[in-house]
Design a protein around this motif. Structure first.
Motif, PDB file in Angstrom:
ATOM      1  N   GLY A 241       0.790  -1.219   0.000  1.00 56.47           N
ATOM      2  CA  GLY A 241       0.000   0.000   0.000  1.00 56.47           C
ATOM      3  C   GLY A 241       0.820   1.266   0.000  1.00 56.47           C
ATOM      4  N   THR A 242       2.120   1.159  -0.299  1.00 60.02           N
ATOM      5  CA  THR A 242       2.979   2.335  -0.358  1.00 60.02           C
ATOM      6  C   THR A 242       4.051   2.154  -1.420  1.00 60.02           C
ATOM      7  OG1 THR A 242       4.424   3.822   0.925  1.00 60.02           O
ATOM      8  CG2 THR A 242       4.559   1.467   1.395  1.00 60.02           C
ATOM      9  N   THR A 243       4.548   3.266  -1.909  1.00 59.78           N
ATOM     10  CA  THR A 243       5.701   3.232  -2.820  1.00 59.78           C
ATOM     11  C   THR A 243       6.950   3.786  -2.146  1.00 59.78           C
ATOM     12  OG1 THR A 243       5.092   5.391  -3.733  1.00 59.78           O
ATOM     13  CG2 THR A 243       4.246   3.421  -4.882  1.00 59.78           C
ATOM     14  N   GLN A 244       6.836   4.121  -0.879  1.00 56.57           N
ATOM     15  CA  GLN A 244       7.991   4.615  -0.140  1.00 56.57           C
ATOM     16  C   GLN A 244       8.941   3.448   0.169  1.00 56.57           C
ATOM     17  OE1 GLN A 244       8.542   7.671   0.237  1.00 56.57           O
ATOM     18  NE2 GLN A 244       6.580   8.748   0.242  1.00 56.57           N
ATOM     19  N   THR A 245      10.237   3.703   0.045  1.00 56.70           N
ATOM     20  CA  THR A 245      11.222   2.675   0.365  1.00 56.70           C
ATOM     21  C   THR A 245      11.074   2.239   1.814  1.00 56.70           C
ATOM     22  OG1 THR A 245      12.814   3.462  -1.261  1.00 56.70           O
ATOM     23  CG2 THR A 245      13.686   2.182   0.574  1.00 56.70           C
ATOM     24  N   LEU A 246      11.051   0.942   2.020  1.00 49.75           N
ATOM     25  CA  LEU A 246      10.961   0.372   3.366  1.00 49.75           C
ATOM     26  C   LEU A 246      12.329  -0.145   3.776  1.00 49.75           C
ATOM     27  CD1 LEU A 246       7.564  -1.497   2.972  1.00 49.75           C
ATOM     28  CD2 LEU A 246       7.978   0.698   4.091  1.00 49.75           C
TER      29      LEU A 246
END
Length: 741
Positions: A241-246
């Motif tokens: 649900g995100t495109t931010q780097t984890l």
């Protein structure tokens, strides 16, 4: 076969090396100065070890070995990427240059357990499986393993050349490592063998966690989350649900997990990864690391000094005041109260109340330093930009900021003694202190030229050199200066004398100027190079060295009348050189380069460096007291002792050891002086760290000179280490010996 060939080549090289030395000295037997041969053997051993790419074990039991260690910042200026701790006070920090820094007393003392040397890779993660077994990993595809609680670390290769980021071990044998290009690597035999698990090409995988041998998660670029239910044999992408780097992920239970990443992103799953939801985040900072101590309580850290905490299984988080704005890369809690965090510039934080208050454990300053000088083993100064100055009266253990030069454009300092000090700098600045640096007076106003270096031949005769060929001279300890004409117009950077009448200056475009009349007249000498020459050092009326740009090293054997080149093995700028005699010397320069020689520069070894920042100056008193300074406040000391302590003295003490003859065949006498009556163990190890003999086991030896005998009749030729320890851990020493048959 490869190992046998390598060892055979090593010993042939060793024999040829010693043979050439004997031939060059015009001797026809081994009946020469043992210590001189011992010095050459030392240098060859260092070359041998540094070239052994498959050398898996490093003998780290010698706390009296000489190496470079931090005096400032303390315990390091390198970014701390990984941290772990134990309830009994052990703390481990993973940093660049393959350095693992350990404390056994909750940060009072720190020692460098591995380093520096076996590889230059950055370590990104570190973990302890139990009290004895731990792992660290990083760039270059390396894995470091300890089986003795961190006293020593073995190097293993997971996948050569592949960057590795995070690791997870369930027990001593079963573990996983995340890596570059969408790969995960698994071991089930404690790191001896690894299998590759393909996850997704072109994706960098960062945080990885397993809660048992089957269930695992790994996170990475663009919000990617992958899960496995069969130990990694098959990885399946999940919808984050995100495109931010984890950056990191941790299981709380088999169904619940938390992932953190860029822009304060916090993702939670309560069904083993079938779906992920966003949790409330009190920050937009980049979150680097997350750590839970149970299924409810956890912390995360990241950029701008961010530390956040949750008490409700990651559903809501609140900020804690870390007291810093530096980037924090790692966080670890031993229990609900005691935790550690590490980050940029060697920052180490500790809390004993669950993070309500964080205490800065790391110490020191980050001012760029350009000059260092000592009048004796205890008293020294380090100079930086715009009058930044630090003084030590305890050999560099503590550096105290000096306000008396603030705002002054100083470049160089010379301590005539601990009280009389001269500095020079921009716009013709020349100042002198006669009270140990408390106050300063101007002693020259005759130029606006930049002055780069000040040097005193004795307490009266001194010189300063600088831009446009300027040379100043004093004959009364710096109280009065006058200008010397040289007919040279390029910049001059350093000066040193052989004796009261003969000296040399070095400068731009390969310039070497020489005087034989105490500096009244100067003649140009041929250098054979157009490189900028930065530093010069003489040890007597014959031997001297010059270093400069593009890895330039020059040597003279006739007091500077003629010079010839030496091979440095680098093209980096070399900024400063120091020798203590005709054999032992060091060079520092750009990107933290550290070169050393034990044979007058015939061979220069690239020493393991704990930094990558520029080192600008070096000063040596003897082989156990050498200091180097550089950017970001870096102050290094080369000498004996692994323990780096600001708060209490080291327990380990040195004592005299010697063995003769050395080289020997087949018997040698090992002598050692004890400061007090002690129960001593003496063991012999070979070059790969295997115990080959026990000469004494918990035997009583008396204060003063003692001796034992080592018979190598049944051993092959080679390098051996004699280790002497006492039962209380107060005394410990290792001596290298060479058996030649």
């Amino acid at each position: 076969m490869k190992t046998l060939i390598f060892k055979y080549t090593f010993f042939i090289t060793l024999l040829l090396f010693i043979g050439n030395r004997l031939y060059a000295q015009g001797v026809d037997s081994l009946d020469i100065d043992d210590e001189e041969i011992y010095q050459d053997v030392d240098s060859l051993i260092d070359v041998h070890i540094s070239n052994m790419t498959d050398f898996e074990e490093l003998i780290t039991f010698d706390p009296t070995d000489k190496f470079w260690s931090f005096q400032n910042p303390f315990p390091t200026n390198n970014t701390i990427y990984g941290v772990c701790a134990t309830p009994n006070g052990n703390v481990f920090l993973a940093t660049p240059m393959s350095s693992i820094i350990r404390s056994t007393d909750n940060g009072v003392q720190w020692d460098l357990k591995f380093g520096i040397g076996l590889t230059n890779s950055t370590l990104y993660d570190i973990t302890l499986v139990n009290n004895n077994v731990g792992y660290a990993t990083g760039l270059g595809g390396i894995l470091l393993k300890t089986t003795d609680g961190g006293n020593s670390w073995n190097k293993m290769i997971v996948r050569s050349g592949i960057p590795l980021f995070r690791l997870k071990f369930l027990d001593e044998n079963n573990g996983w490592v995340s890596g570059y290009s969408g790969m995960v690597y698994k071991t089930n035999d404690g790191g001896n063998n690894w299998s590759t698990q393909f996850v997704m090409a072109t994706v960098r995988l960062f945080g990885i966690d397993f809660i048992n041998n089957n269930l695992g998660l790994v996170v990475g670029d663009s919000g990617k989350i992958f899960g496995t239910t069969n130990g990694g044999a098959l990885w399946t992408q999940q919808n984050s649900g995100t495109t931010q780097t984890l950056m990191d992920v941790q299981f709380l239970t088999p169904n619940r997990a938390v992932a953190v990443g860029r822009a304060g992103t916090i993702k939670i799953t309560t069904n083993g990864g079938s779906s992920w939801s966003s949790a409330f985040s009190p920050t937009l900072s980049w979150l680097e690391d997350v750590h839970f101590i149970d299924s409810a309580r956890g912390w995360a850290c990241g950029s701008s000094g961010t530390i956040i905490r949750t008490l409700d299984k990651g559903l809501s988080w609140y900020q804690q005041n870390s007291g810093t704005t530096e980037w924090l890369d790692a966080i670890y809690f031993v229990d609900s109260l005691n935790g550690w965090a590490g980050g940029a510039k060697g920052l180490v934080l500790r809390t004993t109340d669950g993070g309500d208050n964080w205490i800065k454990i790391s110490k020191g300053h980050y001012d760029n330093l350009y000059s260092v000088h000592f009048s004796d083993q205890r008293n020294g100064w380090a100079l930086g930009k715009d009058g930044v100055a630090y003084k030590t009266t305890d050999g560099g253990l503590n550096w105290i900021f000096q306000y008396s030069l603030v705002g002054q454009k100083v470049n160089s300092l010379f301590m005539i003694d601990s009280m009389n000090i001269v500095v020079v700098g921009k716009r013709g600045l020349v100042k002198k202190s006669t009270d140990g640096g408390t106050s300063w007076i101007n002693t020259y106003y005759g130029t606006t030229n930049l002055l780069n270096k000040v040097y005193f031949v004795n307490s009266d005769l001194g010189f300063a050199v600088g831009s446009s060929g300027i040379v100043l001279k004093t004959t009364n300890g710096g109280d009065f200066w006058y200008r010397i004409k040289t007919n040279y117009r390029n910049n001059l950077y350093d000066i040193q004398f052989v004796n009261n009448t003969t000296g040399c200056i070095v400068g731009a475009r390969g310039a070497i100027l020489r005087t034989t009349d105490a500096g009244n007249t100067w003649n140009v000498k041929y250098s054979g190079t157009y490189a900028k020459l930065n530093s010069i050092h003489f040890v007597d009326d014959k031997y001297g060295w010059i270093v400069g740009n593009s890895g330039t090293i020059l040597k003279t054997t006739n007091g500077g009348n003629t010079w010839f080149g030496q091979y440095s093995g680098t093209k980096k700028e070399l900024k400063s050189v120091a020798f203590v005699d005709s054999l032992y010397g060091w060079i520092v320069g750009a990107n933290g380069i550290l070169l050393s020689t034990t044979n007058g520069g015939m061979n220069w070894l690239n020493q393991p460096s704990p930094v990558r920042t520029n080192l600008n100056d070096i000063y040596a008193i003897d082989t156990s007291n050498v200091w180097a300074v550089g950017l970001q406040g870096v102050t290094l000391r080369y000498g004996s002792g692994l323990v780096l302590s600001k708060n209490k003295p080291a327990i380990i003490e040195e004592f005299f050891t010697n063995n003769y003859p050395n080289p020997f065949n087949p018997v040698t006498t090992i002598e050692f002086d004890l400061p007090e009556k002690s129960i001593i163990t003496i063991k012999i190890y070979n070059i790969v760290g295997q115990e080959v003999a026990v000469l004494a086991k918990e035997e009583l030896f008396f204060q003063g000179r003692n001796a034992v005998y080592f018979d190598g009749t049944n051993l092959p030729s080679g390098v051996y280490f004699c280790r002497i320890t006492d039962e209380l851990g107060k005394f410990k020493v290792v001596r290298k010996m060479l058996l030649l048959k």
